[in-house]
Design a protein around this motif. Structure first.
Motif, PDB file in Angstrom:
ATOM      1  N   ILE A   1       0.873  -1.173   0.000  1.00 36.97           N
ATOM      2  CA  ILE A   1       0.000   0.000   0.000  1.00 36.97           C
ATOM      3  C   ILE A   1       0.907   1.219   0.000  1.00 36.97           C
ATOM      4  O   ILE A   1       1.607   1.478   0.987  1.00 36.97           O
ATOM      5  N   HIS A   2       0.917   1.934  -1.081  1.00 32.54           N
ATOM      6  CA  HIS A   2       1.902   3.003  -1.263  1.00 32.54           C
ATOM      7  C   HIS A   2       1.250   4.366  -1.105  1.00 32.54           C
ATOM      8  O   HIS A   2       0.525   4.837  -1.973  1.00 32.54           O
TER       9      HIS A   2
ATOM     10  N   HIS B   1       2.994  -3.399   8.161  1.00 27.85           N
ATOM     11  CA  HIS B   1       1.839  -3.877   7.400  1.00 27.85           C
ATOM     12  C   HIS B   1       1.951  -3.514   5.913  1.00 27.85           C
ATOM     13  O   HIS B   1       0.946  -3.472   5.202  1.00 27.85           O
ATOM     14  N   LYS B   2       3.183  -3.272   5.473  1.00 26.12           N
ATOM     15  CA  LYS B   2       3.479  -2.951   4.063  1.00 26.12           C
ATOM     16  C   LYS B   2       2.724  -1.706   3.592  1.00 26.12           C
ATOM     17  O   LYS B   2       2.199  -1.646   2.484  1.00 26.12           O
ATOM     18  N   ILE B   3       2.656  -0.701   4.463  1.00 28.40           N
ATOM     19  CA  ILE B   3       2.056   0.582   4.115  1.00 28.40           C
ATOM     20  C   ILE B   3       3.150   1.647   4.161  1.00 28.40           C
ATOM     21  O   ILE B   3       3.750   1.877   5.211  1.00 28.40           O
ATOM     22  N   ASN B   4       3.409   2.263   3.033  1.00 28.03           N
ATOM     23  CA  ASN B   4       4.453   3.282   2.943  1.00 28.03           C
ATOM     24  C   ASN B   4       3.897   4.685   3.199  1.00 28.03           C
ATOM     25  O   ASN B   4       2.934   5.103   2.545  1.00 28.03           O
ATOM     26  N   VAL B   5       4.508   5.383   4.136  1.00 30.40           N
ATOM     27  CA  VAL B   5       4.272   6.815   4.328  1.00 30.40           C
ATOM     28  C   VAL B   5       5.647   7.445   4.544  1.00 30.40           C
ATOM     29  O   VAL B   5       6.658   6.749   4.642  1.00 30.40           O
ATOM     30  N   SER B   6       5.698   8.763   4.620  1.00 32.96           N
ATOM     31  CA  SER B   6       6.963   9.436   4.917  1.00 32.96           C
ATOM     32  C   SER B   6       6.749  10.416   6.061  1.00 32.96           C
ATOM     33  O   SER B   6       5.618  10.615   6.522  1.00 32.96           O
ATOM     34  N   LEU B   7       7.832  11.015   6.527  1.00 38.90           N
ATOM     35  CA  LEU B   7       7.777  12.011   7.583  1.00 38.90           C
ATOM     36  C   LEU B   7       8.191  13.359   7.014  1.00 38.90           C
ATOM     37  O   LEU B   7       9.089  13.444   6.171  1.00 38.90           O
TER      38      LEU B   7
END
Length: 392
Positions: A20-21, A343-349
């Protein structure tokens, strides 16, 4: 090709692998045709040599200029292929012959690399930086901006979509002000080209920079600069090579009269082909349709996050885009990012380093940035919201 969520997900292999990107404002996922175009050219370089591959694929390389021009409503002679958005922006900004007393008019939410450049020329040449305040909605106050203009204002420079939130600055209104006062206008469109419809005539800018890796879904190491044809010969690039200029005699050169004066002779040729394919891919889907999808998803994500106890959504402005930034009281943003990654979810900071003045004023050190794209789904939004709810 018409837009469908299922079709774009089929073109995005990672979706089938359960990824999940939500880091599309950092670097999106290349669709299959883009990936194939890059690999095909690299394979050709391996098989017959770099120069020979360039000659054989010259039509594909030239295709980039037409695709880039269509993507912003410009002309192909106004387009330069640059290795990234920051360097594209630099090539325009440092082409001005800055003088002591010149003034740069910008916003509080401009990107850190741009701010570093402003400060550098301020220290080097004695240039002054005027930072327009925000209005009540959080976007740039266009009335205040116009009131800051003096007879020494040399450039208006504005980030369309700041990196640290969903804000869309009213670049078209600023363009009218720039034209009214006859001041050149540079727009950093790093987060907006590929995400929403862009027309340089409607914006009223004279220079616009962007990257390939974000919402365009192109390869990393690619970007482009658009310069209005009436401004090209007024700007001398900060450096030249034998692609940007011709050595006409022992003591003289002739700089190109098109935007390629801002390019380098050596570049990422496979990436240039891939960027052209990515631009055409997005245009064929229909930017109006994909932009509507992005707005729907981001609005739903903001609503879902805002309903969670302790969660604050930080996005500002009268209009908002696919970037959603938030924090949860008592939970470090790094903790939430780490839990999502499990959970294979990409986010950034997004930190103060990126838009220091803006985040200092909000008394925020770091926010979580979830940036949606048209291939994301409502079910993916729900998965992110559920994990944020459970993380403490």
């Amino acid at each position: 090709m018409s837009f469908s969520v299922a079709g774009t997900r089929q073109d995005t292999p990672a979706c089938a692998e359960g990824l999940i990107h939500f880091n599309n404002a950092g670097a999106s996922l290349m669709p299959r045709p883009v990936h194939k175009a890059v690999l095909d050219h690299l394979q050709l370089e391996c098989d017959i040599g770099g120069y020979e591959a360039k000659a054989q694929n010259d039509a594909l390389l030239e295709r980039f200029y037409d695709a880039a021009a269509r993507s912003v409503g410009g002309k192909r002679n106004e387009i330069a292929f640059i290795e990234n958005a920051t360097r594209a922006w630099d090539m325009a900004f440092y082409a001005f012959d800055w003088q002591s007393g010149d003034r740069i008019l910008t916003s509080r939410a401009d990107y850190s690399s741009n701010m570093i450049s402003y400060i550098q020329v301020a220290k080097r040449y004695g240039v002054e930086i005027d930072m327009a305040p925000d209005d009540e909605s959080g976007q740039i106050d266009v009335t205040a901006l116009e009131n800051l203009i003096t007879d020494r204002t040399r450039l208006i420079s504005l980030t369309h979509i700041p990196t640290n939130g969903g804000l869309i600055n009213p670049v078209e209104l600023v363009g009218k002000i720039a034209r009214r006062h006859g001041i050149p206008y540079l727009v950093d469109a790093c987060q907006s080209v590929g995400q929403m419809p862009i027309d340089v005539e409607e914006i009223g800018c004279d220079m616009l920079s962007t990257t390939g890796r974000k919402y365009i879904r192109g390869p990393r190491g690619t970007g482009f600069l658009w310069v209005r044809d009436s401004w090209i010969e007024k700007l001398e690039p900060p450096f030249l090579d034998n692609h940007a200029a011709t050595w006409t005699s022992v003591n003289d050169i002739q700089i190109r009269d098109d935007a390629k004066r801002f390019e380098n002779w050596e570049c990422y040729f496979a990436g240039k082909i891939g960027l052209g394919v990515a631009l055409d891919y997005g245009l064929e889907l229909g930017v109006t349709e994909t932009w509507a999808r992005i707005q729907t998803l981001s609005r739903s994500l903001r609503e879902g996050l805002s309903a969670l106890p302790g969660v604050t959504v930080w996005d500002k402005g009268e209009r908002q885009c696919g970037i959603v930034t938030f924090t949860k009281k008592g939970v470090a943003p790094q903790t939430i990012q780490s839990e999502l990654a499990k959970h294979k979810i990409n986010v950034s900071l997004s930190s103060r380093q990126l838009t220091r003045d803006d985040l200092v004023a909000a008394d925020v050190d770091v926010t979580i940035r979830a940036s949606v794209h048209y291939f994301n789904t409502e079910e993916e939004l729900g998965a992110l919201i559920d994990i944020v709810r459970k993380t403490d």
